[in-house]
Design a protein around this motif. Structure first.
Motif, PDB file in Angstrom:
ATOM      1  N   LEU A 268     -39.628   0.872  68.991  1.00  0.00           N
ATOM      2  CA  LEU A 268     -38.655   1.278  69.993  1.00  0.00           C
ATOM      3  C   LEU A 268     -38.163   0.054  70.744  1.00  0.00           C
ATOM      4  O   LEU A 268     -38.966  -0.790  71.157  1.00  0.00           O
ATOM      5  CB  LEU A 268     -39.268   2.268  70.992  1.00  0.00           C
ATOM      6  N   SER A 269     -36.861  -0.025  70.931  1.00  0.00           N
ATOM      7  CA  SER A 269     -36.279  -1.114  71.707  1.00  0.00           C
ATOM      8  C   SER A 269     -34.978  -0.615  72.316  1.00  0.00           C
ATOM      9  O   SER A 269     -33.927  -0.607  71.669  1.00  0.00           O
ATOM     10  CB  SER A 269     -36.015  -2.342  70.823  1.00  0.00           C
ATOM     11  N   GLY A 270     -35.050  -0.161  73.545  1.00  0.00           N
ATOM     12  CA  GLY A 270     -33.873   0.380  74.209  1.00  0.00           C
ATOM     13  C   GLY A 270     -33.825  -0.034  75.658  1.00  0.00           C
ATOM     14  O   GLY A 270     -34.610  -0.863  76.121  1.00  0.00           O
ATOM     15  N   ARG A 271     -32.893   0.554  76.391  1.00  0.00           N
ATOM     16  CA  ARG A 271     -32.756   0.212  77.809  1.00  0.00           C
ATOM     17  C   ARG A 271     -33.937   0.708  78.620  1.00  0.00           C
ATOM     18  O   ARG A 271     -34.351   0.064  79.575  1.00  0.00           O
ATOM     19  CB  ARG A 271     -31.459   0.807  78.363  1.00  0.00           C
ATOM     20  N   THR A 272     -34.487   1.881  78.237  1.00  0.00           N
ATOM     21  CA  THR A 272     -35.540   2.490  79.046  1.00  0.00           C
ATOM     22  C   THR A 272     -36.820   2.747  78.263  1.00  0.00           C
ATOM     23  O   THR A 272     -37.797   3.227  78.842  1.00  0.00           O
ATOM     24  CB  THR A 272     -35.059   3.824  79.632  1.00  0.00           C
ATOM     25  N   ILE A 273     -36.845   2.461  76.975  1.00  0.00           N
ATOM     26  CA  ILE A 273     -38.034   2.699  76.142  1.00  0.00           C
ATOM     27  C   ILE A 273     -38.304   1.470  75.284  1.00  0.00           C
ATOM     28  O   ILE A 273     -37.388   0.762  74.878  1.00  0.00           O
ATOM     29  CB  ILE A 273     -37.858   3.939  75.235  1.00  0.00           C
ATOM     30  N   THR A 274     -39.596   1.235  75.013  1.00  0.00           N
ATOM     31  CA  THR A 274     -39.962   0.069  74.212  1.00  0.00           C
ATOM     32  C   THR A 274     -41.356   0.244  73.629  1.00  0.00           C
ATOM     33  O   THR A 274     -42.152   1.057  74.135  1.00  0.00           O
ATOM     34  CB  THR A 274     -39.913  -1.214  75.067  1.00  0.00           C
ATOM     35  N   THR A 275     -41.629  -0.502  72.575  1.00  0.00           N
ATOM     36  CA  THR A 275     -42.986  -0.653  72.037  1.00  0.00           C
ATOM     37  C   THR A 275     -43.370  -2.133  72.021  1.00  0.00           C
ATOM     38  O   THR A 275     -44.174  -2.573  71.185  1.00  0.00           O
ATOM     39  CB  THR A 275     -43.090  -0.066  70.616  1.00  0.00           C
ATOM     40  N   GLY A 276     -42.813  -2.896  72.952  1.00  0.00           N
ATOM     41  CA  GLY A 276     -43.182  -4.304  73.056  1.00  0.00           C
ATOM     42  C   GLY A 276     -42.830  -5.082  71.802  1.00  0.00           C
ATOM     43  O   GLY A 276     -41.705  -4.992  71.295  1.00  0.00           O
ATOM     44  N   ASP A 277     -43.816  -5.823  71.264  1.00  0.00           N
ATOM     45  CA  ASP A 277     -43.558  -6.648  70.075  1.00  0.00           C
ATOM     46  C   ASP A 277     -43.881  -5.922  68.773  1.00  0.00           C
ATOM     47  O   ASP A 277     -43.858  -6.533  67.700  1.00  0.00           O
ATOM     48  CB  ASP A 277     -44.370  -7.948  70.162  1.00  0.00           C
ATOM     49  N   HIS A 278     -44.172  -4.633  68.825  1.00  0.00           N
ATOM     50  CA  HIS A 278     -44.509  -3.893  67.610  1.00  0.00           C
ATOM     51  C   HIS A 278     -43.322  -3.867  66.652  1.00  0.00           C
ATOM     52  O   HIS A 278     -42.185  -3.651  67.069  1.00  0.00           O
ATOM     53  CB  HIS A 278     -44.921  -2.475  67.976  1.00  0.00           C
ATOM     54  N   ASP A 279     -43.611  -4.063  65.344  1.00  0.00           N
ATOM     55  CA  ASP A 279     -42.542  -4.147  64.343  1.00  0.00           C
ATOM     56  C   ASP A 279     -42.323  -2.851  63.574  1.00  0.00           C
ATOM     57  O   ASP A 279     -41.488  -2.810  62.656  1.00  0.00           O
ATOM     58  CB  ASP A 279     -42.820  -5.293  63.363  1.00  0.00           C
ATOM     59  N   GLY A 280     -43.062  -1.800  63.881  1.00  0.00           N
ATOM     60  CA  GLY A 280     -42.869  -0.524  63.196  1.00  0.00           C
ATOM     61  C   GLY A 280     -43.751  -0.314  61.980  1.00  0.00           C
ATOM     62  O   GLY A 280     -43.608   0.701  61.298  1.00  0.00           O
ATOM     63  N   TYR A 281     -44.700  -1.244  61.710  1.00  0.00           N
ATOM     64  CA  TYR A 281     -45.567  -1.145  60.532  1.00  0.00           C
ATOM     65  C   TYR A 281     -47.034  -1.007  60.966  1.00  0.00           C
ATOM     66  O   TYR A 281     -47.436  -1.500  62.021  1.00  0.00           O
ATOM     67  CB  TYR A 281     -45.429  -2.380  59.647  1.00  0.00           C
ATOM     68  N   ALA A 282     -47.799  -0.352  60.088  1.00  0.00           N
ATOM     69  CA  ALA A 282     -49.244  -0.258  60.268  1.00  0.00           C
ATOM     70  C   ALA A 282     -49.931  -0.944  59.101  1.00  0.00           C
ATOM     71  O   ALA A 282     -49.489  -0.827  57.949  1.00  0.00           O
ATOM     72  CB  ALA A 282     -49.681   1.212  60.342  1.00  0.00           C
ATOM     73  N   VAL A 283     -51.001  -1.689  59.408  1.00  0.00           N
ATOM     74  CA  VAL A 283     -51.810  -2.261  58.324  1.00  0.00           C
ATOM     75  C   VAL A 283     -52.738  -1.167  57.795  1.00  0.00           C
ATOM     76  O   VAL A 283     -53.150  -0.273  58.540  1.00  0.00           O
ATOM     77  CB  VAL A 283     -52.637  -3.480  58.816  1.00  0.00           C
ATOM     78  N   VAL A 284     -53.019  -1.224  56.478  1.00  0.00           N
ATOM     79  CA  VAL A 284     -53.891  -0.221  55.842  1.00  0.00           C
ATOM     80  C   VAL A 284     -55.115  -0.952  55.307  1.00  0.00           C
ATOM     81  O   VAL A 284     -54.990  -1.901  54.504  1.00  0.00           O
ATOM     82  CB  VAL A 284     -53.174   0.533  54.736  1.00  0.00           C
ATOM     83  N   ILE A 285     -56.296  -0.530  55.741  1.00  0.00           N
ATOM     84  CA  ILE A 285     -57.542  -1.172  55.361  1.00  0.00           C
ATOM     85  C   ILE A 285     -58.470  -0.111  54.740  1.00  0.00           C
ATOM     86  O   ILE A 285     -58.591   0.995  55.261  1.00  0.00           O
ATOM     87  CB  ILE A 285     -58.249  -1.805  56.588  1.00  0.00           C
ATOM     88  N   SER A 286     -59.117  -0.489  53.628  1.00  0.00           N
ATOM     89  CA  SER A 286     -60.078   0.391  52.977  1.00  0.00           C
ATOM     90  C   SER A 286     -61.495  -0.105  53.237  1.00  0.00           C
ATOM     91  O   SER A 286     -61.798  -1.281  52.982  1.00  0.00           O
ATOM     92  CB  SER A 286     -59.829   0.445  51.454  1.00  0.00           C
ATOM     93  N   VAL A 287     -62.352   0.768  53.771  1.00  0.00           N
ATOM     94  CA  VAL A 287     -63.745   0.401  54.015  1.00  0.00           C
ATOM     95  C   VAL A 287     -64.638   1.145  53.006  1.00  0.00           C
ATOM     96  O   VAL A 287     -64.311   2.223  52.537  1.00  0.00           O
ATOM     97  CB  VAL A 287     -64.168   0.754  55.452  1.00  0.00           C
ATOM     98  N   SER A 288     -65.739   0.506  52.661  1.00  0.00           N
ATOM     99  CA  SER A 288     -66.653   1.116  51.673  1.00  0.00           C
ATOM    100  C   SER A 288     -68.075   1.050  52.182  1.00  0.00           C
ATOM    101  O   SER A 288     -68.367   0.408  53.204  1.00  0.00           O
ATOM    102  CB  SER A 288     -66.532   0.384  50.339  1.00  0.00           C
TER     103      SER A 288
END
Length: 316
Positions: free
Chosen positions: A296-316
């Motif tokens: 989000l990047s608007g006049r009244t809303i934001t997500t800071g420096d977030h780029d819109g992606y999530a990392v995916v990690i597999s644990v075992s």
């Protein structure tokens, strides 16, 4: 001559009597009376006390006016209209609501018209299921973070990590595995963090892990700059065996907000990358990035420096 004098006296007295009766009749009956009527009134006149009494009207013809209403005549009509209503008193003003509305008006004046905000039901379809885009509060509303860096904006907290557990067979086993993996990555559960958050996966709300009071996974003491976050799940993996977790991680530092000691937002992406590095460094597998479309990047809303992606990690 004596009888003539007596006759004249008698005639004079009679004229005087007739003249007085005529005056009395004129006073009681008004103008326009004839001499005949005046003479008749002399013969049948009543005392003034009897003439002033009026006969009462019959009950069937009497009409009463309501005690609380006074009639008024409408202009140009011969009918009496309803009495005017008392003025309506406005309801009392809530001072808190008035102050809030004033600040909202100031906010919109400085930033422009309000924008469409995200909703708690926002999801993105992925191979890991329908992933909710945002971290949610205890009551299911969107979690935001007041930040001096964005004084006229709402900083929403995005989901930026997905953890896949392909080997656990129960939710309890998966939770234990996640706690162990986060501790091995340098993110043990630590206190003095807000709790009670939730995450949405495949239409189901999941509580946070770690589950202790005022706990979050963090790589440093809360009095220092630290990367911290919460995982939400476990949700059965829609494409494979095992479970899926989502998470929101952020970097914070101690500071002041409105002269109150608090944690100040620094970065979402730096915290996300630190979690990935720690998990992969302790034996987890990096499965890449998935687009969640939650930037989000608007006049009244934001997500800071977030780029819109999530990392995916597999644990075992």
């Amino acid at each position: 001559m004596s009888w003539r004098g007596g006759l004249l006296v008698a005639c004079g007295v009679g004229a005087a009597l007739i003249g007085g009766a005529g005056v009395a009749s004129a006073d009681s009956s008004g103008t326009g009376s004839s001499p005949k009527d005046s003479a008749h009134s002399v013969a049948h006149s009543r005392p003034a006390s009897h003439r002033a009494v009026k006969k009462p009207a019959r009950l069937g013809t009497m009409r009463s006016t309501p005690p609380m209403l006074s009639a008024r005549r409408e202009p140009g009509s011969g009918l009496a209209g309803p009495a005017p209503r008392p003025p309506v008193q406005p309801p009392g003003t809530d001072p808190v609501a008035a102050v809030t509305r004033w600040f909202d008006d100031l906010h919109y004046y400085l930033t422009g018209a309000p924008e469409t905000h995200p909703t708690p039901a926002d999801t993105t379809a992925t191979v890991y299921g329908d992933i909710g885009k945002w971290m949610l509060e205890r009551d299911g509303s969107l979690a935001d973070w007041p930040s001096p860096a964005y004084p006229f904006k709402t900083l929403y907290q995005p989901i930026n990590v997905i953890v896949v557990d392909r080997t656990s067979t129960t939710a309890t086993e998966s939770a234990q595995k996640i706690n162990a993996a986060m501790a091995a990555a340098g993110f043990p559960a630590q206190q003095i963090h807000s709790t009670g958050y939730q995450g949405l996966i495949d239409g189901v709300l999941y509580g946070q892990q770690p589950a202790g009071p005022q706990e979050a996974f963090s790589n440093a003491h809360w009095l220092l700059i630290n990367d911290h976050g919460r995982l939400f799940g476990p949700s059965p993996d829609a494409a494979d065996s095992g479970f899926v977790w989502t998470a929101s991680f952020s970097r914070e530092q101690p500071g002041l907000s409105n002269l109150n000691p608090t944690h100040i937002y620094v970065s979402f992406d730096k915290a996300r990358d630190a979690v990935r590095a720690g998990l992969v460094g302790s034996g987890a597998i990096d499965l890449g990035l998935v687009a969640l479309d939650n930037k989000l990047s608007g006049r009244t809303i934001t997500t800071g420096d977030h780029d819109g992606y999530a990392v995916v990690i597999s644990v075992s």
